[in-house]
Scaffold this motif. Structure first.
Motif, short mmCIF file in Angstrom:
data_model
loop_
_atom_site.label_atom_id
_atom_site.label_comp_id
_atom_site.label_asym_id
_atom_site.label_seq_id
_atom_site.Cartn_x
_atom_site.Cartn_y
_atom_site.Cartn_z
N TRP A 1 75.68 -19.75 54.26
CA TRP A 1 75.60 -19.66 55.73
C TRP A 1 76.82 -20.27 56.41
CZ3 TRP A 1 75.64 -23.74 59.09
CH2 TRP A 1 75.30 -25.00 58.59
N ILE A 2 77.47 -21.25 55.78
CA ILE A 2 78.62 -21.88 56.43
C ILE A 2 79.81 -20.92 56.47
CG2 ILE A 2 80.34 -23.74 56.25
CD1 ILE A 2 78.13 -25.55 55.17
N VAL A 3 80.06 -20.23 55.37
CA VAL A 3 81.21 -19.32 55.31
C VAL A 3 80.81 -17.92 55.78
CG1 VAL A 3 82.97 -18.29 53.86
CG2 VAL A 3 82.28 -20.66 53.47
N PHE A 4 79.73 -17.37 55.23
CA PHE A 4 79.23 -16.06 55.59
C PHE A 4 80.33 -14.99 55.59
CE2 PHE A 4 77.63 -13.10 59.07
CZ PHE A 4 76.81 -12.40 58.21
N ALA A 5 81.05 -14.89 54.46
CA ALA A 5 82.09 -13.86 54.30
C ALA A 5 82.28 -13.66 52.80
CB ALA A 5 83.39 -14.29 54.96
N GLY A 6 81.67 -12.60 52.26
CA GLY A 6 81.51 -12.43 50.84
C GLY A 6 82.77 -12.45 49.99
N ALA A 7 83.75 -11.62 50.35
CA ALA A 7 84.94 -11.51 49.50
C ALA A 7 85.63 -12.87 49.37
CB ALA A 7 85.90 -10.48 50.07
N SER A 8 85.70 -13.60 50.48
CA SER A 8 86.36 -14.91 50.44
C SER A 8 85.54 -15.91 49.63
CB SER A 8 86.59 -15.44 51.85
OG SER A 8 85.37 -15.83 52.44
N GLN A 9 84.22 -15.81 49.70
CA GLN A 9 83.36 -16.70 48.91
C GLN A 9 83.57 -16.45 47.42
OE1 GLN A 9 79.82 -16.05 51.99
NE2 GLN A 9 79.09 -17.05 50.16
N ILE A 10 83.63 -15.18 47.04
CA ILE A 10 83.83 -14.83 45.63
C ILE A 10 85.19 -15.32 45.14
CG2 ILE A 10 84.22 -12.89 44.08
CD1 ILE A 10 81.90 -11.47 45.50
N ALA A 11 86.22 -15.09 45.95
CA ALA A 11 87.57 -15.53 45.56
C ALA A 11 87.60 -17.05 45.42
CB ALA A 11 88.59 -15.07 46.60
N ALA A 12 86.97 -17.75 46.37
CA ALA A 12 86.96 -19.21 46.33
C ALA A 12 86.20 -19.70 45.10
CB ALA A 12 86.32 -19.77 47.61
N GLN B 1 88.25 -22.05 38.06
CA GLN B 1 89.47 -22.23 37.26
C GLN B 1 90.08 -23.62 37.45
OE1 GLN B 1 92.30 -19.17 38.32
NE2 GLN B 1 90.74 -17.58 38.19
N GLY B 2 89.52 -24.40 38.33
CA GLY B 2 90.06 -25.72 38.59
C GLY B 2 91.30 -25.72 39.47
N ALA B 3 91.41 -24.71 40.34
CA ALA B 3 92.57 -24.64 41.25
C ALA B 3 92.50 -25.78 42.27
CB ALA B 3 92.59 -23.30 41.96
N PRO B 4 93.67 -26.23 42.77
CA PRO B 4 93.66 -27.27 43.80
C PRO B 4 92.95 -26.80 45.07
CG PRO B 4 95.92 -26.58 43.26
CD PRO B 4 95.01 -25.82 42.38
N ALA B 5 92.29 -27.73 45.76
CA ALA B 5 91.46 -27.39 46.91
C ALA B 5 92.22 -26.61 47.98
CB ALA B 5 90.86 -28.67 47.51
N PHE B 6 93.46 -27.03 48.27
CA PHE B 6 94.17 -26.35 49.37
C PHE B 6 94.43 -24.89 49.03
CE2 PHE B 6 97.85 -27.27 46.76
CZ PHE B 6 98.74 -26.26 47.06
N LEU B 7 94.63 -24.60 47.72
CA LEU B 7 94.88 -23.22 47.31
C LEU B 7 93.60 -22.37 47.46
CD1 LEU B 7 97.04 -21.36 46.20
CD2 LEU B 7 96.25 -21.94 43.91
N VAL B 8 92.46 -22.97 47.12
CA VAL B 8 91.18 -22.28 47.28
C VAL B 8 90.98 -21.94 48.77
CG1 VAL B 8 88.68 -22.43 46.98
CG2 VAL B 8 90.20 -23.57 45.35
N VAL B 9 91.25 -22.93 49.64
CA VAL B 9 91.03 -22.73 51.07
C VAL B 9 92.00 -21.68 51.62
CG1 VAL B 9 91.10 -23.83 53.35
CG2 VAL B 9 90.10 -25.05 51.40
N ILE B 10 93.29 -21.78 51.26
CA ILE B 10 94.28 -20.84 51.79
C ILE B 10 93.95 -19.41 51.36
CG2 ILE B 10 96.69 -20.09 51.61
CD1 ILE B 10 97.49 -23.01 51.55
N THR B 11 93.57 -19.24 50.11
CA THR B 11 93.25 -17.90 49.63
C THR B 11 92.10 -17.30 50.43
OG1 THR B 11 93.99 -18.53 47.41
CG2 THR B 11 92.66 -16.54 47.58
N ALA B 12 91.04 -18.10 50.61
CA ALA B 12 89.89 -17.61 51.38
C ALA B 12 90.27 -17.29 52.82
CB ALA B 12 88.77 -18.65 51.35
N VAL B 13 91.12 -18.12 53.40
CA VAL B 13 91.48 -17.93 54.81
C VAL B 13 92.35 -16.68 54.99
CG1 VAL B 13 92.80 -18.93 56.71
CG2 VAL B 13 91.14 -20.32 55.49
N VAL B 14 93.23 -16.42 54.05
CA VAL B 14 94.03 -15.19 54.13
C VAL B 14 93.12 -13.97 54.10
CG1 VAL B 14 95.66 -13.71 52.85
CG2 VAL B 14 96.17 -16.14 53.20
N ILE B 15 92.12 -14.01 53.21
CA ILE B 15 91.18 -12.88 53.12
C ILE B 15 90.41 -12.71 54.43
CG2 ILE B 15 89.09 -12.05 51.93
CD1 ILE B 15 90.21 -13.46 49.40
N ASN B 16 90.09 -13.83 55.09
CA ASN B 16 89.30 -13.76 56.32
C ASN B 16 90.14 -13.62 57.59
OD1 ASN B 16 87.05 -13.90 54.80
ND2 ASN B 16 86.71 -16.09 55.08
#
Lengths: 103, 226
Positions: B47-58, B64-79
Protein backbone atom coordinates in the motif's frame (compact mmCIF):
# COMPACT_ATOMS: atom_id res chain seq x y z
CA UNK A 1 17.16 -0.74 5.91
CA UNK A 2 14.24 -2.31 4.03
CA UNK A 3 11.90 0.14 5.76
CA UNK A 4 13.99 3.10 4.61
CA UNK A 5 13.79 1.72 1.07
CA UNK A 6 10.03 1.10 1.17
CA UNK A 7 9.22 4.51 2.62
CA UNK A 8 11.62 6.37 0.31
CA UNK A 9 10.16 4.70 -2.78
CA UNK A 10 6.66 5.34 -1.43
CA UNK A 11 7.24 9.05 -0.87
CA UNK A 12 9.03 9.62 -4.18
CA UNK A 13 6.40 7.66 -6.11
CA UNK A 14 3.64 9.67 -4.45
CA UNK A 15 5.48 12.88 -5.36
CA UNK A 16 5.59 11.82 -9.01
CA UNK A 17 1.85 11.10 -8.90
CA UNK A 18 0.84 14.28 -7.12
CA UNK A 19 3.33 16.59 -8.91
CA UNK A 20 1.30 18.22 -11.66
CA UNK A 21 -2.05 17.58 -10.00
CA UNK A 22 -0.85 19.80 -7.13
CA UNK A 23 0.12 22.48 -9.66
CA UNK A 24 -3.56 22.50 -10.75
CA UNK A 25 -2.97 22.32 -14.48
CA UNK A 26 -0.96 25.54 -14.59
CA UNK A 27 2.13 23.79 -15.88
CA UNK A 28 2.65 20.96 -18.31
CA UNK A 29 5.65 18.76 -19.02
CA UNK A 30 7.85 19.82 -21.94
CA UNK A 31 6.99 17.79 -25.04
CA UNK A 32 10.36 16.05 -25.18
CA UNK A 33 10.09 14.82 -21.56
CA UNK A 34 6.59 13.56 -22.22
CA UNK A 35 7.73 11.65 -25.27
CA UNK A 36 10.65 10.10 -23.40
CA UNK A 37 8.49 9.06 -20.41
CA UNK A 38 6.19 7.21 -22.80
CA UNK A 39 8.91 4.57 -23.25
CA UNK A 40 9.58 3.98 -19.54
CA UNK A 41 7.24 0.97 -19.15
CA UNK A 42 8.55 -0.76 -22.28
CA UNK A 43 12.23 -0.18 -21.54
CA UNK A 44 12.04 -0.88 -17.79
CA UNK A 45 9.93 -4.01 -17.94
CA UNK A 46 12.08 -5.49 -20.68
CA UNK A 47 15.20 -4.61 -18.66
CA UNK A 48 13.74 -6.55 -15.70
CA UNK A 49 12.29 -9.49 -17.64
CA UNK A 50 15.07 -10.43 -20.11
CA UNK A 51 18.24 -10.78 -17.96
CA UNK A 52 16.99 -13.72 -15.79
CA UNK A 53 16.22 -15.63 -18.99
CA UNK A 54 19.82 -15.47 -20.24
CA UNK A 55 21.87 -15.04 -17.05
CA UNK A 56 21.24 -17.79 -14.52
CA UNK A 57 23.09 -18.79 -11.34
CA UNK A 58 25.82 -16.23 -11.96
CA UNK A 59 26.63 -17.00 -15.59
CA UNK A 60 25.42 -16.32 -19.12
CA UNK A 61 23.55 -19.27 -20.64
CA UNK A 62 22.45 -20.26 -24.15
CA UNK A 63 18.92 -19.24 -25.22
CA UNK A 64 18.18 -22.96 -25.52
CA UNK A 65 17.27 -23.25 -21.84
CA UNK A 66 13.89 -24.06 -20.24
CA UNK A 67 13.22 -20.49 -19.06
CA UNK A 68 14.00 -18.78 -22.34
CA UNK A 69 12.03 -21.29 -24.42
CA UNK A 70 9.06 -21.13 -22.01
CA UNK A 71 9.18 -17.32 -22.20
CA UNK A 72 9.09 -17.43 -26.02
CA UNK A 73 6.04 -19.71 -25.87
CA UNK A 74 4.36 -17.40 -23.35
CA UNK A 75 5.12 -14.41 -25.60
CA UNK A 76 3.34 -16.16 -28.42
CA UNK A 77 0.32 -16.78 -26.15
CA UNK A 78 0.37 -13.11 -25.05
CA UNK A 79 0.52 -12.00 -28.68
CA UNK A 80 -2.40 -14.17 -29.75
CA UNK A 81 -4.72 -13.88 -26.73
CA UNK A 82 -3.84 -10.61 -24.94
CA UNK A 83 -4.80 -12.54 -21.80
CA UNK A 84 -2.48 -12.08 -18.80
CA UNK A 85 -3.66 -15.06 -16.77
CA UNK A 86 -3.41 -17.40 -19.78
CA UNK A 87 0.09 -16.09 -20.52
CA UNK A 88 1.19 -16.71 -16.95
CA UNK A 89 -0.27 -20.22 -16.74
CA UNK A 90 1.02 -21.34 -20.14
CA UNK A 91 4.51 -20.04 -19.33
CA UNK A 92 4.66 -21.80 -15.96
CA UNK A 93 3.32 -25.09 -17.38
CA UNK A 94 5.76 -24.86 -20.30
CA UNK A 95 8.64 -24.37 -17.85
CA UNK A 96 7.65 -27.40 -15.76
CA UNK A 97 7.15 -29.62 -18.84
CA UNK A 98 10.40 -28.50 -20.48
CA UNK A 99 12.40 -29.10 -17.33
CA UNK A 100 10.96 -32.53 -16.68
CA UNK A 101 10.66 -33.86 -20.21
CA UNK A 102 13.21 -32.10 -22.42
CA UNK A 103 16.12 -30.55 -20.57
CA UNK B 1 -25.43 12.91 -14.57
CA UNK B 2 -24.93 13.18 -10.83
CA UNK B 3 -21.56 12.74 -9.17
CA UNK B 4 -22.67 9.36 -7.90
CA UNK B 5 -23.66 8.20 -11.39
CA UNK B 6 -20.31 9.32 -12.80
CA UNK B 7 -18.51 7.42 -10.04
CA UNK B 8 -20.35 4.18 -10.82
CA UNK B 9 -19.90 4.72 -14.56
CA UNK B 10 -16.15 4.86 -14.03
CA UNK B 11 -16.27 1.92 -11.66
CA UNK B 12 -18.19 -0.27 -14.09
CA UNK B 13 -16.11 0.68 -17.10
CA UNK B 14 -12.91 -0.73 -15.57
CA UNK B 15 -14.40 -3.96 -14.20
CA UNK B 16 -13.62 -5.98 -17.35
CA UNK B 17 -9.93 -5.03 -17.21
CA UNK B 18 -9.35 -4.84 -13.47
CA UNK B 19 -9.20 -8.64 -13.40
CA UNK B 20 -6.05 -8.31 -15.53
CA UNK B 21 -4.07 -6.92 -12.58
CA UNK B 22 -4.73 -10.04 -10.48
CA UNK B 23 -1.83 -12.11 -11.86
CA UNK B 24 0.44 -9.08 -11.61
CA UNK B 25 -0.56 -8.48 -7.98
CA UNK B 26 0.00 -12.16 -7.14
CA UNK B 27 3.44 -12.11 -8.73
CA UNK B 28 4.41 -8.93 -6.90
CA UNK B 29 3.43 -10.47 -3.56
CA UNK B 30 5.38 -13.64 -4.33
CA UNK B 31 8.44 -11.62 -5.39
CA UNK B 32 8.49 -9.74 -2.06
CA UNK B 33 8.55 -13.01 -0.11
CA UNK B 34 11.15 -14.52 -2.49
CA UNK B 35 13.30 -11.45 -1.85
CA UNK B 36 13.34 -12.36 1.84
CA UNK B 37 10.86 -9.81 3.19
CA UNK B 38 8.69 -10.55 6.19
CA UNK B 39 4.91 -10.66 5.80
CA UNK B 40 4.60 -7.27 7.49
CA UNK B 41 7.19 -5.63 5.26
CA UNK B 42 5.62 -7.08 2.11
CA UNK B 43 2.09 -6.03 3.14
CA UNK B 44 3.14 -2.50 3.95
CA UNK B 45 5.13 -2.12 0.76
CA UNK B 46 2.00 -3.02 -1.19
CA UNK B 47 0.00 0.00 0.00
CA UNK B 48 2.89 2.41 0.59
CA UNK B 49 4.35 2.07 -2.92
CA UNK B 50 1.33 0.76 -4.87
CA UNK B 51 3.24 0.46 -8.18
CA UNK B 52 3.89 -3.10 -9.29
CA UNK B 53 6.79 -2.92 -11.73
CA UNK B 54 8.84 -0.78 -9.36
CA UNK B 55 8.04 -3.08 -6.43
CA UNK B 56 9.22 -6.11 -8.40
CA UNK B 57 12.41 -4.36 -9.52
CA UNK B 58 13.11 -3.21 -5.96
CA UNK B 59 12.48 -6.71 -4.58
CA UNK B 60 14.86 -8.27 -7.09
CA UNK B 61 17.63 -5.75 -6.35
CA UNK B 62 17.09 -6.06 -2.61
CA UNK B 63 17.41 -9.85 -2.90
CA UNK B 64 20.74 -9.37 -4.73
CA UNK B 65 22.00 -7.23 -1.87
CA UNK B 66 22.16 -4.02 -3.91
CA UNK B 67 22.84 -0.77 -2.02
CA UNK B 68 19.68 0.98 -0.79
CA UNK B 69 20.11 4.12 -2.90
CA UNK B 70 20.35 2.00 -6.06
CA UNK B 71 17.15 0.14 -5.17
CA UNK B 72 15.37 3.46 -4.59
CA UNK B 73 16.70 5.15 -7.75
CA UNK B 74 15.75 2.21 -9.95
CA UNK B 75 12.20 2.17 -8.58
CA UNK B 76 11.87 5.93 -8.93
CA UNK B 77 13.01 5.92 -12.57
CA UNK B 78 10.36 3.29 -13.31
CA UNK B 79 7.72 5.42 -11.57
CA UNK B 80 8.74 8.72 -13.18
CA UNK B 81 6.10 7.99 -15.81
CA UNK B 82 3.43 8.97 -13.26
CA UNK B 83 4.49 12.61 -13.76
CA UNK B 84 3.30 12.33 -17.35
CA UNK B 85 -0.11 11.02 -16.22
CA UNK B 86 -0.29 13.58 -13.43
CA UNK B 87 0.31 16.40 -15.93
CA UNK B 88 -2.27 15.12 -18.39
CA UNK B 89 -5.02 14.65 -15.79
CA UNK B 90 -4.28 17.79 -13.73
CA UNK B 91 -6.62 20.18 -15.60
CA UNK B 92 -9.59 17.94 -14.71
CA UNK B 93 -8.80 17.75 -11.00
CA UNK B 94 -7.90 21.36 -10.29
CA UNK B 95 -11.18 22.27 -8.56
CA UNK B 96 -11.21 19.53 -5.93
CA UNK B 97 -9.94 20.07 -2.37
CA UNK B 98 -6.32 19.49 -1.38
CA UNK B 99 -7.11 16.35 0.54
CA UNK B 100 -8.97 14.88 -2.41
CA UNK B 101 -6.16 15.86 -4.79
CA UNK B 102 -3.77 13.85 -2.64
CA UNK B 103 -6.09 10.86 -2.45
CA UNK B 104 -6.79 10.90 -6.20
CA UNK B 105 -3.06 11.24 -6.95
CA UNK B 106 -2.23 8.31 -4.66
CA UNK B 107 -4.49 5.90 -6.58
CA UNK B 108 -3.20 7.00 -10.02
CA UNK B 109 -2.21 3.99 -12.16
CA UNK B 110 -1.41 3.30 -15.83
CA UNK B 111 -4.76 1.63 -16.39
CA UNK B 112 -6.96 4.13 -14.52
CA UNK B 113 -5.23 6.95 -16.38
CA UNK B 114 -5.72 5.34 -19.79
CA UNK B 115 -9.43 4.63 -19.28
CA UNK B 116 -10.17 8.03 -17.73
CA UNK B 117 -8.45 10.14 -20.39
CA UNK B 118 -10.19 8.16 -23.14
CA UNK B 119 -13.56 8.88 -21.44
CA UNK B 120 -12.80 12.60 -20.99
CA UNK B 121 -11.82 12.90 -24.66
CA UNK B 122 -15.02 11.19 -25.71
CA UNK B 123 -17.33 13.21 -23.42
CA UNK B 124 -15.64 16.56 -22.87
CA UNK B 125 -18.91 18.22 -21.78
CA UNK B 126 -19.65 15.91 -18.82
CA UNK B 127 -19.63 17.30 -15.28
CA UNK B 128 -18.15 15.57 -12.22
CA UNK B 129 -15.00 14.38 -14.02
CA UNK B 130 -13.09 13.80 -10.75
CA UNK B 131 -15.82 11.35 -9.72
CA UNK B 132 -15.50 9.36 -12.92
CA UNK B 133 -11.76 9.15 -12.37
CA UNK B 134 -12.23 8.15 -8.72
CA UNK B 135 -14.62 5.36 -9.79
CA UNK B 136 -12.19 4.14 -12.44
CA UNK B 137 -9.09 4.23 -10.20
CA UNK B 138 -10.47 2.74 -6.98
CA UNK B 139 -11.10 -0.82 -8.25
CA UNK B 140 -7.44 -1.14 -9.24
CA UNK B 141 -6.33 -0.21 -5.74
CA UNK B 142 -8.74 -2.67 -4.11
CA UNK B 143 -7.96 -5.58 -6.43
CA UNK B 144 -4.22 -4.84 -6.24
CA UNK B 145 -4.18 -5.03 -2.44
CA UNK B 146 -6.23 -8.23 -2.33
CA UNK B 147 -4.19 -10.04 -4.97
CA UNK B 148 -0.99 -8.81 -3.31
CA UNK B 149 -2.05 -10.37 0.01
CA UNK B 150 -2.83 -13.65 -1.76
CA UNK B 151 0.56 -13.50 -3.51
CA UNK B 152 2.35 -12.92 -0.21
CA UNK B 153 0.54 -15.94 1.21
CA UNK B 154 1.29 -18.12 -1.86
CA UNK B 155 4.94 -17.09 -1.79
CA UNK B 156 5.21 -18.58 1.68
CA UNK B 157 3.16 -21.68 0.97
CA UNK B 158 4.00 -22.99 -2.49
CA UNK B 159 7.14 -25.13 -2.71
CA UNK B 160 10.31 -23.66 -4.24
CA UNK B 161 10.33 -26.37 -6.96
CA UNK B 162 7.37 -24.60 -8.53
CA UNK B 163 9.80 -21.80 -9.45
CA UNK B 164 7.27 -19.03 -8.96
CA UNK B 165 10.06 -16.48 -9.48
CA UNK B 166 9.63 -17.22 -13.20
CA UNK B 167 6.19 -15.61 -12.95
CA UNK B 168 7.92 -12.19 -12.81
CA UNK B 169 9.28 -12.21 -16.39
CA UNK B 170 6.04 -13.90 -17.48
CA UNK B 171 3.84 -11.19 -16.01
CA UNK B 172 5.92 -8.52 -17.76
CA UNK B 173 5.63 -10.42 -21.04
CA UNK B 174 1.86 -10.45 -20.48
CA UNK B 175 1.86 -6.64 -20.18
CA UNK B 176 4.53 -5.77 -22.73
CA UNK B 177 3.56 -7.85 -25.75
CA UNK B 178 -0.04 -6.58 -26.08
CA UNK B 179 1.22 -3.01 -25.49
CA UNK B 180 3.58 -3.06 -28.47
CA UNK B 181 2.09 -0.59 -30.92
CA UNK B 182 4.86 0.91 -33.01
CA UNK B 183 8.51 0.63 -33.97
CA UNK B 184 9.88 2.98 -31.30
CA UNK B 185 8.28 0.93 -28.51
CA UNK B 186 9.79 -2.28 -29.93
CA UNK B 187 13.18 -0.59 -30.11
CA UNK B 188 12.84 0.67 -26.51
CA UNK B 189 12.06 -2.87 -25.33
CA UNK B 190 14.89 -4.50 -27.29
CA UNK B 191 17.59 -2.01 -26.31
CA UNK B 192 16.40 -1.95 -22.69
CA UNK B 193 16.35 -5.75 -22.46
CA UNK B 194 19.65 -6.37 -24.24
CA UNK B 195 21.56 -3.70 -22.31
CA UNK B 196 20.27 -5.04 -19.01
CA UNK B 197 21.19 -8.59 -20.03
CA UNK B 198 24.76 -7.62 -21.01
CA UNK B 199 25.08 -5.84 -17.66
CA UNK B 200 23.36 -8.67 -15.76
CA UNK B 201 26.46 -9.43 -13.62
CA UNK B 202 26.26 -5.86 -12.28
CA UNK B 203 23.57 -4.28 -10.09
CA UNK B 204 23.02 -1.29 -12.36
CA UNK B 205 21.67 -3.54 -15.10
CA UNK B 206 17.99 -2.55 -14.76
CA UNK B 207 18.74 1.14 -14.26
CA UNK B 208 21.12 1.52 -17.21
CA UNK B 209 18.99 -0.80 -19.36
CA UNK B 210 15.89 1.30 -18.68
CA UNK B 211 17.71 4.57 -19.43
CA UNK B 212 19.19 3.38 -22.72
CA UNK B 213 15.87 1.79 -23.73
CA UNK B 214 14.02 5.05 -23.08
CA UNK B 215 16.66 7.01 -25.03
CA UNK B 216 16.47 4.54 -27.93
CA UNK B 217 12.67 4.74 -28.08
CA UNK B 218 12.78 8.52 -27.94
CA UNK B 219 15.38 8.76 -30.72
CA UNK B 220 13.53 6.25 -32.89
CA UNK B 221 10.37 8.34 -32.52
CA UNK B 222 12.16 11.59 -33.41
CA UNK B 223 13.62 9.90 -36.47
CA UNK B 224 10.20 8.62 -37.62
CA UNK B 225 8.80 12.14 -37.45
CA UNK B 226 11.58 13.95 -39.29
Amino acid sequence: MIWVIIISIGILTFMARVSFIALEGRYQLPGSVRHALKYVPMAAMSAIALPPLLYQSGEFVSPINPRFVAAVLASWVAWRTHNAMLTLISGMVALWLLQNLVF
Amino acid sequence: MSSRQEFWLGFRSVLPIVIGVVPFGLVTGVSAINAGMSTGEALNMSWIVFAGASQIAANALWAQGAPAFLVVITAVVINARFMMYSAAISPYLKHVSWLRKMLLAYILTDQAFGITIAHFNQYPERQHKPWYYFGAALPFWIVWQISGVIGIFLGQTLPAEWQLDFAVPLSFIAILIPAIKDRPSVIAAIIGGLTATLLAPTRVSVLVGAFLGIAAGYMAESKTKS
